[in-house]
Motif scaffolding. Structure first.
Motif, PDB file in Angstrom:
ATOM      1  N   UNK A 224       0.825  -1.224   0.000  1.00 15.58           N
ATOM      2  CA  UNK A 224       0.000   0.000   0.000  1.00 15.58           C
ATOM      3  C   UNK A 224       0.850   1.260   0.000  1.00 15.58           C
ATOM      4  N   UNK A 225       2.175   1.124   0.065  1.00 17.38           N
ATOM      5  CA  UNK A 225       3.094   2.265   0.066  1.00 17.38           C
ATOM      6  C   UNK A 225       2.741   3.214   1.212  1.00 17.38           C
ATOM      7  N   UNK A 226       2.916   2.713   2.449  1.00 19.30           N
ATOM      8  CA  UNK A 226       2.521   3.461   3.640  1.00 19.30           C
ATOM      9  C   UNK A 226       3.153   4.852   3.722  1.00 19.30           C
ATOM     10  N   UNK A 227       4.456   5.025   3.457  1.00 15.93           N
ATOM     11  CA  UNK A 227       5.033   6.382   3.530  1.00 15.93           C
ATOM     12  C   UNK A 227       4.349   7.367   2.582  1.00 15.93           C
ATOM     13  N   UNK A 228       3.961   6.873   1.384  1.00 17.05           N
ATOM     14  CA  UNK A 228       3.270   7.741   0.420  1.00 17.05           C
ATOM     15  C   UNK A 228       1.914   8.184   0.965  1.00 17.05           C
ATOM     16  N   UNK A 229       1.169   7.227   1.528  1.00 14.27           N
ATOM     17  CA  UNK A 229      -0.150   7.574   2.074  1.00 14.27           C
ATOM     18  C   UNK A 229      -0.029   8.564   3.227  1.00 14.27           C
ATOM     19  N   UNK A 230       0.943   8.356   4.092  1.00 11.33           N
ATOM     20  CA  UNK A 230       1.134   9.256   5.235  1.00 11.33           C
ATOM     21  C   UNK A 230       1.450  10.673   4.754  1.00 11.33           C
ATOM     22  N   UNK A 231       2.164  10.757   3.640  1.00  8.87           N
ATOM     23  CA  UNK A 231       2.524  12.075   3.094  1.00  8.87           C
ATOM     24  C   UNK A 231       1.354  12.725   2.356  1.00  8.87           C
ATOM     25  N   UNK A 232       0.604  11.939   1.592  1.00 11.35           N
ATOM     26  CA  UNK A 232      -0.395  12.507   0.688  1.00 11.35           C
ATOM     27  C   UNK A 232      -1.770  12.720   1.312  1.00 11.35           C
ATOM     28  N   UNK A 233      -2.134  11.889   2.300  1.00 11.44           N
ATOM     29  CA  UNK A 233      -3.485  12.040   2.874  1.00 11.44           C
ATOM     30  C   UNK A 233      -3.703  13.426   3.481  1.00 11.44           C
ATOM     31  N   UNK A 234      -2.783  13.965   4.291  1.00 10.59           N
ATOM     32  CA  UNK A 234      -3.005  15.334   4.805  1.00 10.59           C
ATOM     33  C   UNK A 234      -3.131  16.368   3.693  1.00 10.59           C
TER      34      UNK A 234
END
Length: 388
Positions: free
Chosen positions: A191-201
Motif C-alpha cells: 500500500x506504500x505506507x510512507x506515500x499515504x502518510x505524506x499525501x493524505x493530509x
C-alpha cells in the motif's frame, strides 16, 4: 389650478397661502382646510425629517432646495414617493417673502426603475450563470478526486490495521512468528505506507481549500443577487466590490489579470447595496470587453483590470481601470445615454452605463466619470457621499 404638479405657497412664517387642485388630490386635504395654517399643522403626512429643515434653508439661502425622494402616505393609506422642489419667493425689493413647493407623485416611475434594475440584474445573473457554474465545477472536481483518493487510501490502511490487529493478538498469546511479521511488512510495502502518510493530509487540505472556494463563490453570488432594500443602509463597500469581482471572475479571467488596492480604513457607506453591486458589475464587464477587443482570447497575453478604493473627506471613491483600447473622443459624451452601445448585437444593450449613471448620480447624489486615452485604456471613477 390646472397644473398636474401640486403647488403649495408659504409665507415667510411657513403659513399656507396657496394650495392648488393637484395638492388637494395628492394629499387628500381640501384647500380651505390647509390655507392659513402652518404647513407643519395642516395634516400632510410626508417625511418631515427631510422636509422640515429644507423649508427654512430655502428661505435663508435664497436658493432652491431639492430634498431626495420624499416618502409620504397617500390618502388611501398606501406609501408613495414625491419628487419635490422648494423655491424661494422674494419681494420686488429682494427680501424673503416665502417659498413655493412644487412636486408630483413619482411612485410608479420609481417602481418601474426598480423593475428595470431588477430585470437587468436577473439578466446579468443569467449571463454569468454558465461562468459561475464553471467556477464552482473546477474546485468540486478536485474535491471529488481527493475524496476518491481518501476512500481508496482508507481501504488500504484498513487492510494494514487488520494485520496489525492480528499481530497484536498473536503477541498477546506470546506466539509471534516470523511469518506474521513478514505479512505485515508485505502489506505495508504494497500500500506504500510512507506515500499515504505524506499525501493524505495534502488531500484533506486540498479538499478543504476547494470547499472554501465553492463557499466563497456561493456567498458572493448570494450577496450580489440579494434584492436589497428600498432604504439606504450602511454597507462595507470593499466587501461588496470583492464579492462582485468574484461573481464576474469568469468574464475577466481569460483576458485580464485582476489587481486590487483596497483601503481597509474606509467606513461603512450609506447606500443601496444591491444597486451599487450592479454598477460595479456593469463597469467590470465593460472593462473585460474593452481588454478582449485588444488581446482577443488572452492566449497571447492578458490585460490588467485594477480596482482601487479610498476615501476622501466625506466621500468614498472606487476607480476601475482597464488596459483596453480607450473610448473614442467622438462618443465620449454619449456613453451614459440609454441604449447607446458600440458592441455587437447580443453582447450589450446600452443599458449598463445608463443604469450606473442613474444609480450613482440620481439615487446617491454621487458622481461617475471616465478618464480615457486611446490605445491605453479607461478608468471609471465612482464617488459616493459616505453619509448618503
Amino acid at each position: 389650478s390646472s397644473m398636474s404638479y401640486f403647488l403649495i405657497g408659504l409665507d415667510a412664517n411657513l403659513r399656507v397661502t396657496r394650495w392648488n387642485t393637484a395638492a388637494q388630490v395628492t394629499f387628500g386635504i381640501p384647500s380651505e382646510s390647509a390655507t392659513g395654517k402652518d404647513i407643519r399643522n395642516c395634516g400632510i403626512r410626508w417625511d418631515w425629517i427631510a422636509m422640515e429643515p429644507a423649508l427654512p434653508e430655502c428661505i435663508n439661502s435664497g436658493r432652491p432646495v431639492k430634498p431626495a425622494d420624499v416618502r409620504y402616505t397617500k390618502p388611501d393609506g398606501t406609501d408613495g414617493i414625491l419628487d419635490v422642489t422648494i423655491n424661494p419667493v422674494r419681494t420686488a425689493a429682494g427680501s424673503a417673502k416665502g417659498v413655493s413647493i412644487i412636486g408630483n407623485d413619482i411612485t410608479a416611475r420609481r417602481n418601474l426603475e426598480l423593475q428595470l434594475l431588477n430585470a437587468q440584474k436577473l439578466e446579468s445573473i443569467g449571463n454569468l450563470a454558465s461562468g459561475i457554474a464553471h467556477e464552482i465545477n473546477t474546485p468540486i472536481q478536485y474535491v471529488g478526486d481527493n475524496i476518491r483518493f481518501l476512500q481508496d487510501s482508507f481501504r488500504d490502511l484498513n487492510q494494514l490495521v487488520e494485520e496489525f490487529q492480528e499481530l497484536a493478538r498473536i503477541a498477546k498469546d506470546a506466539a509471534i512468528d516470523g511469518g506474521q511479521l513478514d505479512k505485515v511488512q508485505s502489506v505495508s510495502e504494497t500500500i506504500d505506507l510512507p506515500y499515504l502518510i505524506e499525501q493524505i493530509p495534502k488531500a484533506v487540505q486540498d479538499s478543504l481549500d476547494g470547499v472554501e472556494r465553492v463557499a466563497s463563490i456561493v456567498l458572493a453570488m448570494k450577496e450580489f443577487s440579494h434584492p436589497g432594500t428600498a432604504e439606504k443602509t450602511r454597507v462595507d463597500l470593499n466587501r461588496a466590490i470583492e464579492s462582485t469581482i468574484t461573481v464576474a471572475r469568469n468574464e475577466w479571467k481569460y483576458v485580464a489579470e485582476m489587481e486590487t488596492n483596497i483601503d481597509s480604513n474606509i467606513p461603512a457607506v450609506l447606500c443601496l447595496p444591491g444597486e451599487f453591486n450592479q454598477v460595479v458589475l456593469n463597469v467590470l464587464i465593460n472593462a473585460a470587453h474593452a481588454i478582449a477587443d485588444v488581446v482577443g482570447d488572452g492566449s497571447r497575453g492578458k490585460g490588467i483590470i485594477t480596482v482601487t478604493t479610498n476615501s476622501d473627506d466625506d466621500w468614498f471613491e472606487v476607480r476601475i481601470s482597464d488596459t483596453g483600447s480607450g473610448i473614442p473622443e467622438a462618443i465620449r459624451g454619449r456613453i451614459f445615454d440609454p441604449f447607446f452601445t458600440t458592441k455587437d448585437v447580443g453582447r450589450g444593450t446600452g443599458q449598463g452605463l445608463a443604469i450606473a449613471h442613474n444609480v450613482i448620480v440620481e439615487k446617491h447624489g454621487g458622481t461617475i466619470t471616465v478618464e480615457t486615452e486611446m490605445g491605453k485604456g479607461s478608468t471609471f471613477v465612482i464617488r459616493l457621499p459616505i453619509d448618503g
